[in-house]
Design a protein around this motif. Structure first.
Motif, PDB file in Angstrom:
ATOM      1  N   GLU A 195      43.149  -9.030-106.288  1.00  0.00           N
ATOM      2  CA  GLU A 195      42.445  -8.785-107.545  1.00  0.00           C
ATOM      3  C   GLU A 195      41.679 -10.031-108.001  1.00  0.00           C
ATOM      4  O   GLU A 195      40.610  -9.931-108.619  1.00  0.00           O
ATOM      5  CB  GLU A 195      43.417  -8.330-108.628  1.00  0.00           C
ATOM      6  CG  GLU A 195      44.516  -9.317-108.982  1.00  0.00           C
ATOM      7  CD  GLU A 195      45.759  -9.183-108.128  1.00  0.00           C
ATOM      8  OE1 GLU A 195      46.821  -9.671-108.573  1.00  0.00           O
ATOM      9  OE2 GLU A 195      45.684  -8.591-107.021  1.00  0.00           O
ATOM     10  N   GLY A 196      42.215 -11.216-107.668  1.00  0.00           N
ATOM     11  CA  GLY A 196      41.509 -12.443-108.000  1.00  0.00           C
ATOM     12  C   GLY A 196      40.236 -12.595-107.189  1.00  0.00           C
ATOM     13  O   GLY A 196      39.184 -12.973-107.719  1.00  0.00           O
ATOM     14  N   LEU A 197      40.313 -12.298-105.887  1.00  0.00           N
ATOM     15  CA  LEU A 197      39.114 -12.384-105.050  1.00  0.00           C
ATOM     16  C   LEU A 197      38.097 -11.326-105.454  1.00  0.00           C
ATOM     17  O   LEU A 197      36.884 -11.595-105.485  1.00  0.00           O
ATOM     18  CB  LEU A 197      39.493 -12.220-103.573  1.00  0.00           C
ATOM     19  CG  LEU A 197      38.350 -12.397-102.568  1.00  0.00           C
ATOM     20  CD1 LEU A 197      37.635 -13.727-102.761  1.00  0.00           C
ATOM     21  CD2 LEU A 197      38.870 -12.282-101.140  1.00  0.00           C
ATOM     22  N   ALA A 198      38.556 -10.129-105.786  1.00  0.00           N
ATOM     23  CA  ALA A 198      37.641  -9.081-106.243  1.00  0.00           C
ATOM     24  C   ALA A 198      36.905  -9.528-107.503  1.00  0.00           C
ATOM     25  O   ALA A 198      35.706  -9.254-107.678  1.00  0.00           O
ATOM     26  CB  ALA A 198      38.401  -7.784-106.502  1.00  0.00           C
ATOM     27  N   ALA A 203      31.871 -11.365-110.053  1.00  0.00           N
ATOM     28  CA  ALA A 203      31.110 -12.355-110.803  1.00  0.00           C
ATOM     29  C   ALA A 203      29.890 -12.828-110.022  1.00  0.00           C
ATOM     30  O   ALA A 203      28.901 -13.284-110.613  1.00  0.00           O
ATOM     31  CB  ALA A 203      31.996 -13.544-111.158  1.00  0.00           C
ATOM     32  N   ALA A 204      29.947 -12.715-108.693  1.00  0.00           N
ATOM     33  CA  ALA A 204      28.828 -13.117-107.830  1.00  0.00           C
ATOM     34  C   ALA A 204      27.891 -11.954-107.526  1.00  0.00           C
ATOM     35  O   ALA A 204      27.007 -12.080-106.679  1.00  0.00           O
ATOM     36  CB  ALA A 204      29.370 -13.705-106.531  1.00  0.00           C
ATOM     37  N   GLY A 205      28.097 -10.809-108.192  1.00  0.00           N
ATOM     38  CA  GLY A 205      27.200  -9.666-108.005  1.00  0.00           C
ATOM     39  C   GLY A 205      27.547  -8.764-106.848  1.00  0.00           C
ATOM     40  O   GLY A 205      26.729  -7.947-106.433  1.00  0.00           O
ATOM     41  N   LEU A 206      28.776  -8.889-106.335  1.00  0.00           N
ATOM     42  CA  LEU A 206      29.204  -8.087-105.193  1.00  0.00           C
ATOM     43  C   LEU A 206      30.378  -7.209-105.599  1.00  0.00           C
ATOM     44  O   LEU A 206      31.063  -7.470-106.584  1.00  0.00           O
ATOM     45  CB  LEU A 206      29.623  -8.986-104.031  1.00  0.00           C
ATOM     46  CG  LEU A 206      28.583 -10.000-103.542  1.00  0.00           C
ATOM     47  CD1 LEU A 206      29.192 -10.910-102.488  1.00  0.00           C
ATOM     48  CD2 LEU A 206      27.341  -9.300-102.998  1.00  0.00           C
ATOM     49  N   GLU A 207      30.596  -6.162-104.836  1.00  0.00           N
ATOM     50  CA  GLU A 207      31.765  -5.320-105.068  1.00  0.00           C
ATOM     51  C   GLU A 207      32.483  -5.068-103.754  1.00  0.00           C
ATOM     52  O   GLU A 207      31.863  -4.975-102.693  1.00  0.00           O
ATOM     53  CB  GLU A 207      31.378  -3.992-105.721  1.00  0.00           C
ATOM     54  CG  GLU A 207      30.481  -3.099-104.912  1.00  0.00           C
ATOM     55  CD  GLU A 207      30.116  -1.822-105.655  1.00  0.00           C
ATOM     56  OE1 GLU A 207      30.425  -1.719-106.856  1.00  0.00           O
ATOM     57  OE2 GLU A 207      29.505  -0.934-105.026  1.00  0.00           O
TER      58      GLU A 207
END
Length: 240
Positions: A195-198, A203-207
């Motif tokens: 969940e932290g990496l997600a 925040a970097a515009g990726l999912e």
């Protein structure tokens, strides 16, 4: 915000392992055991994301790939064999030299760069960063730098240990304690849960498009699993 994602002590630690990086029984033995499992996930996500035929040997034909924290090329070389124009970047110059030597011996044209991802130009169809984010100075900045190198419609694949008691036990207490991994390779406080990496990716515009665990059992060894407690891989793309 950190000016660089590189932690000099980490670069020195891994650079000292360059001489036997390609020895499956050497200091990087665990990476050799992990590599086929990681490649299985990467290949499946390449086929899913780019719509390539699962039967072809070169699903990345004509595409570009960037392997961040490439070490001496354990992942970069298979990506090149899949048809990609590969760039590998690593903070340890010793590893880059070993990677260039091995690629030359293998007849593979791979561009290797000593430094960090933020200093690179251009964008890539596939960006990989396996077992790297837990070693950088600022994970949020690092993930943003990965996102910045991703071409429109591109795919990002990352892997990292989970921040769980099981991961600490198997990765640090047992693997490092028994010499399967060199002592000092991991810092449990740097481990990042899924969940932290997600959150960093968001925040970097990726999912996140896919998440699989790498589990271990006495009968199967290391294998892809729905169990994320030890280590996990994620595939991510630009958020719609």
């Amino acid at each position: 915000m950190a000016e660089t994602s590189i932690r000099p002590e980490e670069a020195a630690h891994f650079g000292a392992m360059a001489a036997d990086w390609w020895d499956p029984r050497g200091s990087s033995a665990m990476l050799h055991r992990l590599n086929p499992v990681r490649l299985g996930f990467i290949r499946a996500e390449i086929d899913r994301h780019f719509g390539s035929d699962a039967r072809t040997l070169r699903p990345l034909e004509g595409r570009s790939a960037l392997d961040v924290g490439c070490g001496a090329g354990l992942l970069a070389e298979p990506l090149a064999r899949m048809g990609a124009f590969v760039t590998g970047v690593d903070a340890a110059p010793e590893l880059i030299e070993a990677a260039r030597t091995h690629a030359g011996q293998s007849g593979l044209a791979i561009r290797y760069v000593a430094g960090e991802v933020a200093a690179l130009d251009g964008c890539f169809d596939l960006v990989t960063a396996l077992e790297v984010v837990e070693h950088v100075a600022d994970p949020a900045t690092f993930v943003a730098d990965l996102s910045a190198r991703l071409a429109p419609g591109g795919l990002l694949v990352m892997s990292t240990p989970n921040r769980t008691p099981l991961a600490r036990l198997l990765t640090i207490t047992l693997a490092e304690g028994t010499g399967q991994i060199p002592r000092g390779t991991h810092d449990y406080e740097q481990f990042i849960p899924p969940e932290g990496l997600a959150g960093l990716l968001g925040a970097a515009g990726l999912e996140v498009r896919a998440t699989r665990g790498i589990a271990f059992s006495a009968t199967r060894g290391l294998h892809l699993s729905d169990d994320l407690r030890l280590n996990y891989l994620v595939a991510a793309a630009r958020a719609a």
